[in-house]
Design an enzyme around this catalytic site. Structure first.
Site, mmCIF file in Angstrom:
data_model
loop_
_atom_site.group_PDB
_atom_site.id
_atom_site.type_symbol
_atom_site.label_atom_id
_atom_site.label_comp_id
_atom_site.label_asym_id
_atom_site.label_seq_id
_atom_site.Cartn_x
_atom_site.Cartn_y
_atom_site.Cartn_z
ATOM 1 N N GLY A 243 0.731 -1.258 -0.036
ATOM 2 C CA GLY A 243 0.032 0.073 0.070
ATOM 3 C C GLY A 243 0.855 1.257 0.171
ATOM 4 N N GLY B 50 0.954 5.403 1.432
ATOM 5 C CA GLY B 50 0.302 6.450 2.103
ATOM 6 C C GLY B 50 0.669 7.888 1.662
ATOM 7 N N GLY B 51 0.723 8.644 2.553
ATOM 8 C CA GLY B 51 1.224 10.154 2.253
ATOM 9 C C GLY B 51 2.547 10.197 1.706
ATOM 10 C CG PHE B 52 4.979 12.032 3.945
ATOM 11 C CD1 PHE B 52 5.890 12.652 3.333
ATOM 12 C CD2 PHE B 52 3.741 12.257 4.590
ATOM 13 C CE1 PHE B 52 5.569 13.980 3.490
ATOM 14 C CE2 PHE B 52 3.419 13.632 4.654
ATOM 15 C CZ PHE B 52 4.394 14.468 4.209
ATOM 16 C CB ALA B 53 5.613 5.497 3.731
ATOM 17 C CB CYS C 78 3.898 -0.414 2.950
ATOM 18 S SG CYS C 78 4.392 -0.780 4.381
ATOM 19 C CG ASP D 8 -4.152 9.749 11.777
ATOM 20 O OD1 ASP D 8 -5.216 9.834 11.430
ATOM 21 O OD2 ASP D 8 -3.211 9.218 10.819
ATOM 22 C CE LYS E 153 -6.274 7.529 8.570
ATOM 23 N NZ LYS E 153 -6.104 8.675 7.762
ATOM 24 C CG ASN F 126 -3.600 4.928 10.290
ATOM 25 O OD1 ASN F 126 -3.229 4.670 9.222
ATOM 26 N ND2 ASN F 126 -3.938 6.094 10.717
ATOM 27 C CG ASP G 2 0.414 5.999 9.687
ATOM 28 O OD1 ASP G 2 1.274 6.559 10.208
ATOM 29 O OD2 ASP G 2 -0.177 6.426 8.792
ATOM 30 C CB THR H 147 -13.253 12.753 4.604
ATOM 31 O OG1 THR H 147 -11.934 11.702 4.276
ATOM 32 C CG2 THR H 147 -14.348 12.593 3.316
HETATM 33 P P1 ADP Z 1 1.946 6.850 5.615
HETATM 34 O O1 ADP Z 1 2.660 6.933 6.935
HETATM 35 O O2 ADP Z 1 2.709 7.442 4.621
HETATM 36 O O3 ADP Z 1 0.538 7.393 5.686
HETATM 37 P P2 ADP Z 1 1.394 4.211 5.995
HETATM 38 O O4 ADP Z 1 1.750 3.681 7.239
HETATM 39 O O5 ADP Z 1 -0.208 4.476 6.070
HETATM 40 O O6 ADP Z 1 2.121 5.354 5.381
HETATM 41 O O7 ADP Z 1 1.665 3.244 4.914
HETATM 42 C C1 ADP Z 1 1.182 3.048 3.737
HETATM 43 C C2 ADP Z 1 0.408 1.639 3.353
HETATM 44 O O8 ADP Z 1 1.078 0.616 3.463
HETATM 45 C C3 ADP Z 1 -0.728 1.596 4.280
HETATM 46 O O9 ADP Z 1 -2.148 2.242 3.812
HETATM 47 C C4 ADP Z 1 -1.263 -0.011 4.007
HETATM 48 O O10 ADP Z 1 -1.680 -0.305 3.033
HETATM 49 C C5 ADP Z 1 0.342 -0.159 4.171
HETATM 50 N N1 ADP Z 1 0.945 -0.674 5.332
HETATM 51 C C6 ADP Z 1 1.628 -0.173 6.074
HETATM 52 N N2 ADP Z 1 2.061 -0.740 7.279
HETATM 53 C C7 ADP Z 1 1.915 -2.043 7.065
HETATM 54 C C8 ADP Z 1 2.216 -3.349 7.949
HETATM 55 N N3 ADP Z 1 2.654 -3.120 8.828
HETATM 56 N N4 ADP Z 1 1.843 -4.513 7.307
HETATM 57 C C9 ADP Z 1 1.050 -4.178 5.777
HETATM 58 N N5 ADP Z 1 0.810 -3.283 5.345
HETATM 59 C C10 ADP Z 1 1.093 -1.998 5.739
#
Ligand code: ADP
Length: 306
Positions: free
Chosen positions: A28, A30-33, A35, A147, A149, A152, A165, A189
């Site tokens: 997945g 996210g805004g900054f990363a 995975c 945060d 939700k 997360n 997160d 939202t």
């Molecule tokens: P950001 O800090 O940029 O918001 P996230 O922590 O939300 O990044 O990670 C981005 C995406 O990666 C998540 O929406 C999720 O789909 C996936 N992800 C994050 N951590 C895990 C994890 N431990 N196991 C499986 N998927 C993960």
């Protein structure tokens, strides 16, 4: 809109200590990363240990990055709870920062809701109990997640909730970028925002997590957040007046008066919100079926409970 790069990661990522990770499919973004799944190798020997490798690209100068990153690592590396995503390590390799996390192979509660629309009451009981366990652990250590939700709340291979997160990205960026992240990741939202956050200078204590638990419980039962509207302004208005409604009973089978009471005990001004121990001792969890495990198939289809 974000600094996330969509390029595939290097096939092998190496820690300064020499440990290698063979990167696999994307989990997945996210805004900054972004995975990816990855397997840990001791030198050239596969260990069979699968992890989630979070790849953070940052433009911040190393000095600032180092300072903020160390602060976060000091907090996060000390967290150890069965319902919190385990944080293994973080390191730099080439131009990116990598965070090695416990793999949550069953996605998030948001993914599950997308497929299921709403969950059964036994599932909601188990998930909320697990979330309360994690929040109790955090608050006991004076850590506020801020945060919480469904997006997360991740699910491991046994469908246990893992709170994830911890705003690592927030610690990797400046306040100005954080503001941009807030704006871009909220995307109009702010469904989970506690009303006191709208008042400047407030909303920085653990009570915001308790509000979020109420929003989560409602959302798992109904499929939509209680303060739901098409514009941010409308959501703010609803939040401030604290008005939300339950859909007609015919539209969802998954409401009970005990669940409604649980939600209404949480969606109240901050000083009245019950703490995790008080939440799980409410009627919703008493003399009711709380499953000891949930099958992975529940991601797609409602389980048949006895
Ligand atoms: P950001 O800090 O940029 O918001 P996230 O922590 O939300 O990044 O990670 C981005 C995406 O990666 C998540 O929406 C999720 O789909 C996936 N992800 C994050 N951590 C895990 C994890 N431990 N196991 C499986 N998927 C993960």
């Amino acid at each position: 809109m974000s600094s996330v790069h969509a390029d595939p990661p290097p096939p092998i990522v190496t820690e300064p200590s020499g440990i290698n990770y063979a990167t696999g499919s994307a989990l997945g973004k996210g805004g900054f990363a972004i995975c990816h799944r990855a397997e840990r190798y001791d030198g050239s020997r596969p260990t069979g240990q699968l992890v989630a490798l979070k790849i953070v690209k940052t433009k911040m100068e190393p000095a600032k990055l180092g300072q903020k990153f160390v602060t976060e690592l000091q907090i996060h590396s000390k967290l150890s709870h069965p319902n919190i995503v385990a944080f293994y390590r973080a390191f730099s390799f080439q131009t990116s920062t990598y965070v090695v996390l416990e793999l949550c192979s069953n996605g998030s509660l948001a993914d599950m809701l997308k497929k299921r629309k709403y969950l059964t009451l036994p599932e909601i009981r188990r998930f909320v109990v697990q979330i309360c366990g994690a929040v109790k652990y955090l608050h006991h250590r004076h850590i506020v997640h801020r945060d919480l939700k469904t997006g997360n709340l991740f699910l491991d291979e046994n469908m246990n909730v893992k709170v994830g997160d911890f705003g690592l990205a927030a610690l990797l960026v400046t306040e100005k970028e954080m503001e941009v992240k807030r704006r871009t990741t909220m995307c109009g939202t702010p469904n989970y925002l506690a009303p006191e956050i709208l008042e400047k200078g407030k909303g920085h204590d653990e009570k915001v997590d308790l509000w979020a638990i109420g929003v989560i419980a409602y959302t798992l039962a109904v499929g939509k957040a209680p303060f739901h509207a098409s514009t941010k302004e409308e959501i703010y208005k609803k939040l401030k007046s604290g008005t939300y409604t339950w859909p007609e009973l015919s539209a969802t089978t998954n409401q009970s008066s005990d669940l409604r009471n649980l939600v209404s005990s949480l969606l109240v001004p901050e000083e009245q919100r019950p703490i995790p121990d008080q939440i799980v001792s409410q009627n919703f969890f008493k003399i009711a079926f709380v499953p000891s495990s949930i099958p992975s198939a529940a991601r797609e289809k409602a389980p048949k409970w006895p």
